[in-house]
Enzyme design. Structure first.
Site, PDB file in Angstrom:
ATOM      1  N   ILE A  22       0.830  -1.221   0.000  1.00 46.36           N
ATOM      2  CA  ILE A  22       0.000   0.000   0.000  1.00 46.36           C
ATOM      3  C   ILE A  22       0.864   1.270   0.000  1.00 46.36           C
ATOM      4  CG2 ILE A  22      -0.267   0.311   2.507  1.00 46.36           C
ATOM      5  CD1 ILE A  22      -3.295   0.750   1.944  1.00 46.36           C
ATOM      6  N   ASN A  35      -2.601   1.899  15.713  1.00 47.11           N
ATOM      7  CA  ASN A  35      -3.068   1.595  17.071  1.00 47.11           C
ATOM      8  C   ASN A  35      -3.482   2.916  17.707  1.00 47.11           C
ATOM      9  OD1 ASN A  35      -0.771   2.797  18.588  1.00 47.11           O
ATOM     10  ND2 ASN A  35       0.366   1.199  17.520  1.00 47.11           N
ATOM     11  N   GLY A  43       3.630  -4.168  11.211  1.00 46.78           N
ATOM     12  CA  GLY A  43       2.692  -4.367  10.089  1.00 46.78           C
ATOM     13  C   GLY A  43       2.642  -3.204   9.121  1.00 46.78           C
ATOM     14  N   ASP A  45       1.304  -0.371   9.585  1.00 46.05           N
ATOM     15  CA  ASP A  45       1.597   0.872  10.310  1.00 46.05           C
ATOM     16  C   ASP A  45       3.096   1.167  10.216  1.00 46.05           C
ATOM     17  OD1 ASP A  45       0.890   1.888  13.788  1.00 46.05           O
ATOM     18  OD2 ASP A  45       1.333   3.033  11.984  1.00 46.05           O
ATOM     19  N   SER A 128      -7.168  -4.866  10.724  1.00 48.63           N
ATOM     20  CA  SER A 128      -7.332  -5.771  11.873  1.00 48.63           C
ATOM     21  C   SER A 128      -7.046  -7.233  11.569  1.00 48.63           C
ATOM     22  CB  SER A 128      -8.764  -5.682  12.463  1.00 48.63           C
ATOM     23  OG  SER A 128      -8.865  -4.550  13.308  1.00 48.63           O
ATOM     24  N   THR A 129      -6.714  -7.585  10.330  1.00 54.33           N
ATOM     25  CA  THR A 129      -6.544  -9.013   9.997  1.00 54.33           C
ATOM     26  C   THR A 129      -5.124  -9.510  10.222  1.00 54.33           C
ATOM     27  OG1 THR A 129      -5.986  -8.598   7.675  1.00 54.33           O
ATOM     28  CG2 THR A 129      -8.337  -8.851   8.220  1.00 54.33           C
ATOM     29  N   GLY A 130      -4.242  -8.660  10.694  1.00 53.73           N
ATOM     30  CA  GLY A 130      -2.861  -9.097  10.972  1.00 53.73           C
ATOM     31  C   GLY A 130      -2.656  -9.276  12.457  1.00 53.73           C
ATOM     32  N   TYR A 132      -3.928  -7.866  14.859  1.00 52.46           N
ATOM     33  CA  TYR A 132      -5.176  -7.839  15.670  1.00 52.46           C
ATOM     34  C   TYR A 132      -6.042  -9.078  15.469  1.00 52.46           C
ATOM     35  CZ  TYR A 132      -4.336  -3.074  17.375  1.00 52.46           C
ATOM     36  OH  TYR A 132      -3.805  -1.959  18.017  1.00 52.46           O
TER      37      TYR A 132
HETATM   38  N1  APR Z   1       0.674  -3.096   2.304  1.00 55.73           N
HETATM   39  C1  APR Z   1      -0.578  -3.618   2.353  1.00 55.73           C
HETATM   40  N2  APR Z   1      -1.012  -4.432   3.344  1.00 55.73           N
HETATM   41  C2  APR Z   1      -0.133  -4.708   4.325  1.00 55.73           C
HETATM   42  C3  APR Z   1       1.183  -4.196   4.353  1.00 55.73           C
HETATM   43  C4  APR Z   1       1.568  -3.356   3.276  1.00 55.73           C
HETATM   44  N3  APR Z   1       2.803  -2.812   3.204  1.00 55.73           N
HETATM   45  N4  APR Z   1       1.798  -4.667   5.480  1.00 55.73           N
HETATM   46  C5  APR Z   1       0.908  -5.443   6.106  1.00 55.73           C
HETATM   47  N5  APR Z   1      -0.245  -5.485   5.428  1.00 55.73           N
HETATM   48  C6  APR Z   1      -1.484  -6.189   5.738  1.00 55.73           C
HETATM   49  C7  APR Z   1      -1.368  -7.411   6.611  1.00 55.73           C
HETATM   50  O1  APR Z   1      -0.967  -8.528   5.834  1.00 55.73           O
HETATM   51  C8  APR Z   1      -2.805  -7.531   7.092  1.00 55.73           C
HETATM   52  O2  APR Z   1      -3.585  -8.178   6.108  1.00 55.73           O
HETATM   53  O3  APR Z   1      -2.296  -5.310   6.480  1.00 55.73           O
HETATM   54  C9  APR Z   1      -3.272  -6.067   7.184  1.00 55.73           C
HETATM   55  C10 APR Z   1      -3.360  -5.538   8.612  1.00 55.73           C
HETATM   56  O4  APR Z   1      -2.324  -6.115   9.380  1.00 55.73           O
HETATM   57  P1  APR Z   1      -1.530  -5.256  10.488  1.00 55.73           P
HETATM   58  O5  APR Z   1      -0.654  -4.289   9.818  1.00 55.73           O
HETATM   59  O6  APR Z   1      -0.913  -6.248  11.417  1.00 55.73           O
HETATM   60  O7  APR Z   1      -2.662  -4.428  11.235  1.00 55.73           O
HETATM   61  P2  APR Z   1      -3.768  -4.884  12.306  1.00 55.73           P
HETATM   62  O8  APR Z   1      -4.064  -6.319  12.242  1.00 55.73           O
HETATM   63  O9  APR Z   1      -4.870  -3.894  12.097  1.00 55.73           O
HETATM   64  O10 APR Z   1      -3.045  -4.605  13.693  1.00 55.73           O
HETATM   65  C11 APR Z   1      -2.778  -3.274  14.042  1.00 55.73           C
HETATM   66  O11 APR Z   1      -0.466  -3.707  14.364  1.00 55.73           O
HETATM   67  O12 APR Z   1       1.186  -2.649  13.255  1.00 55.73           O
HETATM   68  C12 APR Z   1       0.501  -2.665  14.424  1.00 55.73           C
HETATM   69  O13 APR Z   1       0.558  -0.402  15.191  1.00 55.73           O
HETATM   70  C13 APR Z   1      -0.271  -1.402  14.634  1.00 55.73           C
HETATM   71  O14 APR Z   1      -0.825  -1.986  16.874  1.00 55.73           O
HETATM   72  C14 APR Z   1      -1.339  -1.894  15.560  1.00 55.73           C
HETATM   73  C15 APR Z   1      -1.641  -3.289  15.039  1.00 55.73           C
END
Ligand code: APR
Length: 186
Positions: A22, A35, A43, A45, A128-130, A132
């Site tokens: 992204i 977060n 992730g 973020d 939220s699918t990573g 979280y």
């Molecule tokens: N581009 C697109 N999608 C991505 C990328 C990227 N560069 N990196 C990760 N993802 C996807 C993951 O594979 C997942 O499908 O984004 C989705 C969300 O995953 P996370 O980033 O882990 O976010 P989430 O599950 O919402 O957890 C949020 O994780 O990074 C920390 O600070 C953040 O505490 C918060 C938590």
């Protein structure tokens, strides 16, 4: 005789599922799965903050955090995207802690904020699918349903990209879109 060109743009024309990172997208806004501190993390973020550079964190510090389901906006700095919409998804706790509604609010509030700012192209990760741990199929159904409902009522956003960090995520979005299309045709 003037033949009016009627460009029927269906909602589906305004939704696109793509695989990739992204942070590389040249769109008006990308959405960050942040977060509640808004001070960065892992992730997507972490990837967004790394690509945007330190000015993003400096601006985030002034936002005083963000509640789950809410959305706040900053500039994109070194990202190709002009804006970053930061939203905080729910941590999955089994499904009885209002997780579905909180995730729905992430999409609703991010899209509303985008519309208010005149943003016409916006990209979402699978919020939220990573870390979280929200179940993927349930999360993508909420993402597509909320976006579909928003786009039916609002014409200012031209395109919503669902950005998948892997094929299984793409497949999950497509399954949901086919289900919704099936329902629309009934
Ligand atoms: N581009 C697109 N999608 C991505 C990328 C990227 N560069 N990196 C990760 N993802 C996807 C993951 O594979 C997942 O499908 O984004 C989705 C969300 O995953 P996370 O980033 O882990 O976010 P989430 O599950 O919402 O957890 C949020 O994780 O990074 C920390 O600070 C953040 O505490 C918060 C938590």
């Amino acid at each position: 005789m003037i033949i009016k060109k009627l460009k029927v743009v269906t909602v589906l024309d305004r939704i696109e599922v793509i695989q990739g990172d992204i942070t590389t997208l040249t769109v008006d806004a990308i959405t960050n799965a942040a977060n509640s501190s808004l001070l960065g993390g892992g992730g997507v973020d972490g990837a967004i903050h790394k690509a945007a550079g330190p000015s993003l964190l400096e601006e985030c510090r002034k936002l005083n955090g963000c509640h789950t389901g809410e959305a706040k906006i900053t500039a994109g700095y070194k990202l190709p995207a002009k804006w970053v919409i930061h939203t905080v998804g729910p941590v999955w706790q089994g499904g009885n802690h209002n997780e579905d509604e909180l995730l729905a609010r992430c999409y609703r509030n991010s899209l509303t904020l985008a519309e208010e700012r005149g943003i016409t192209t916006i990209a979402f990760p699978a919020i939220s699918t990573g870390i979280y741990r929200f179940p993927l199929g349930r999360a993508t159904k909420i993402a597509v349903t909320e976006t579909w409902n928003f786009l039916r009522k609002n014409n200012t956003i031209d395109k919503v990209f669902f950005v998948c960090f892997g094929d299984s995520i793409c497949q999950s979005y497509w399954t949901v879109i086919r289900e919704i299309l099936g329902e629309e045709e009934k």
